[in-house]
Design an enzyme around this catalytic site. Sequence first.
Site, PDB file in Angstrom:
ATOM      1  N   ALA A 179      12.042  39.793 -20.006  1.00 38.60           N
ATOM      2  CA  ALA A 179      12.612  41.123 -19.749  1.00 38.60           C
ATOM      3  C   ALA A 179      12.422  41.959 -21.006  1.00 38.60           C
ATOM      4  CB  ALA A 179      14.090  41.025 -19.394  1.00 38.60           C
TER       5      ALA A 179
ATOM      6  N   GLY B 217       9.135  45.613 -16.964  1.00 35.93           N
ATOM      7  CA  GLY B 217       7.978  46.396 -16.551  1.00 35.93           C
ATOM      8  C   GLY B 217       7.096  46.930 -17.646  1.00 35.93           C
ATOM      9  N   LEU B 218       7.440  46.650 -18.907  1.00 35.95           N
ATOM     10  CA  LEU B 218       6.521  47.118 -19.962  1.00 35.95           C
ATOM     11  C   LEU B 218       5.162  46.441 -19.814  1.00 35.95           C
ATOM     12  CD1 LEU B 218       8.616  47.666 -23.219  1.00 35.95           C
ATOM     13  CD2 LEU B 218       8.106  49.233 -21.355  1.00 35.95           C
TER      14      LEU B 218
ATOM     15  N   GLU C 192       7.301  41.494  -9.689  1.00 32.12           N
ATOM     16  CA  GLU C 192       8.404  40.740 -10.310  1.00 32.12           C
ATOM     17  C   GLU C 192       9.701  40.953  -9.547  1.00 32.12           C
ATOM     18  OE1 GLU C 192       7.039  40.614 -14.993  1.00 32.12           O
ATOM     19  OE2 GLU C 192       8.230  42.280 -14.293  1.00 32.12           O
TER      20      GLU C 192
ATOM     21  N   THR D 264       5.794  37.304 -15.651  1.00 29.68           N
ATOM     22  CA  THR D 264       4.640  37.882 -16.356  1.00 29.68           C
ATOM     23  C   THR D 264       5.075  38.299 -17.758  1.00 29.68           C
ATOM     24  OG1 THR D 264       3.676  38.647 -14.291  1.00 29.68           O
ATOM     25  CG2 THR D 264       2.961  39.785 -16.292  1.00 29.68           C
ATOM     26  N   GLY D 265       4.141  38.150 -18.713  1.00 31.13           N
ATOM     27  CA  GLY D 265       4.442  38.536 -20.098  1.00 31.13           C
ATOM     28  C   GLY D 265       4.461  37.322 -21.009  1.00 31.13           C
TER      29      GLY D 265
HETATM   30  C1  A5P Z   1       6.109  42.581 -17.037  1.00 35.77           C
HETATM   31  O1  A5P Z   1       5.930  43.633 -16.163  1.00 35.77           O
HETATM   32  C2  A5P Z   1       7.443  42.694 -17.678  1.00 35.77           C
HETATM   33  O2  A5P Z   1       8.502  42.930 -16.832  1.00 35.77           O
HETATM   34  C3  A5P Z   1       7.752  41.534 -18.586  1.00 35.77           C
HETATM   35  O3  A5P Z   1       8.424  40.526 -17.912  1.00 35.77           O
HETATM   36  C4  A5P Z   1       8.595  42.030 -19.681  1.00 35.77           C
HETATM   37  O4  A5P Z   1       7.931  43.172 -20.150  1.00 35.77           O
HETATM   38  C5  A5P Z   1       8.775  41.012 -20.804  1.00 35.77           C
HETATM   39  O5  A5P Z   1       7.546  40.711 -21.357  1.00 35.77           O
HETATM   40  P1  A5P Z   1       7.379  39.920 -22.730  1.00 35.77           P
HETATM   41  O6  A5P Z   1       7.913  38.556 -22.510  1.00 35.77           O
HETATM   42  O7  A5P Z   1       5.887  39.950 -22.976  1.00 35.77           O
HETATM   43  O8  A5P Z   1       8.137  40.678 -23.779  1.00 35.77           O
END
Ligand code: A5P
Length: 226
Positions: free
Chosen positions: A79, A91-92, A99, A21-22
Amino acid sequence: MTNSEKALEYIKDGAIVGLGTGQAATAFIRLLGKAVAQGLQVRGVPTSRQSEQLARELHIPLTTLEETGGTVDVTIDGADEVDRDLNLIKGLGGALVREKIVAAASDRLVILIGPKDVALKDTGVLGKRGVLPVEVVPFGVALALRRLNDLGCPPTIRQKDNRPFVSDNGNSVLDCKISPIARPAQLEEQIRAIPGVVGTGLFLAMADVVLVQDGDRLEVRERARS
Ligand code: A5P
């Protein structure tokens, strides 16, 4: 070559693939969608509703941990921080618990860093960005707020659109203020011991490969496998 293109090399035909995710994971899922359209056969296990929706739009066949018996061949995810031993903070984006479950189910966890945020994320020591997300069941939030404060990680309840953020699991996320973490495993244990805590953003000894894309340069970091 981008880190997403490199990540695609870890996906064998017929693989069960954890979909992170992200932003970084999204770039990879889009590339995987193209590969699927060209004939690659995979089944995806999404780590969030957001990634599930994207995968459906791209016609990537999906499965569940129930169907696979709790196993995944390889997961590709982003991450928020990576240290020199390939420990992570995640987790941001709020998907930390799913995950972590999918990562734990995976034979191999491949993490994508960059290209825009290498300096921010490649911190050497975890905690330099100052935030550790912790997911808590709603009934436990008041206790967790007090206990996390006592641990020296003052928490705030994450908000989204001026309301408390609710995870895909129906829980709250507390963003804990931290400084560089001297003993991540100890902190993980202390936070996990708080009743109501479902999971933390500390992913310790889970990543097998980190693909760091810094401008045109792609660095492959691998953790020794036992
Ligand atoms: C989601 O909960 C997060 O763990 C993301 O994997 C992490 O924050 C990295 O996200 P970005 O690729 O958007 O920076």
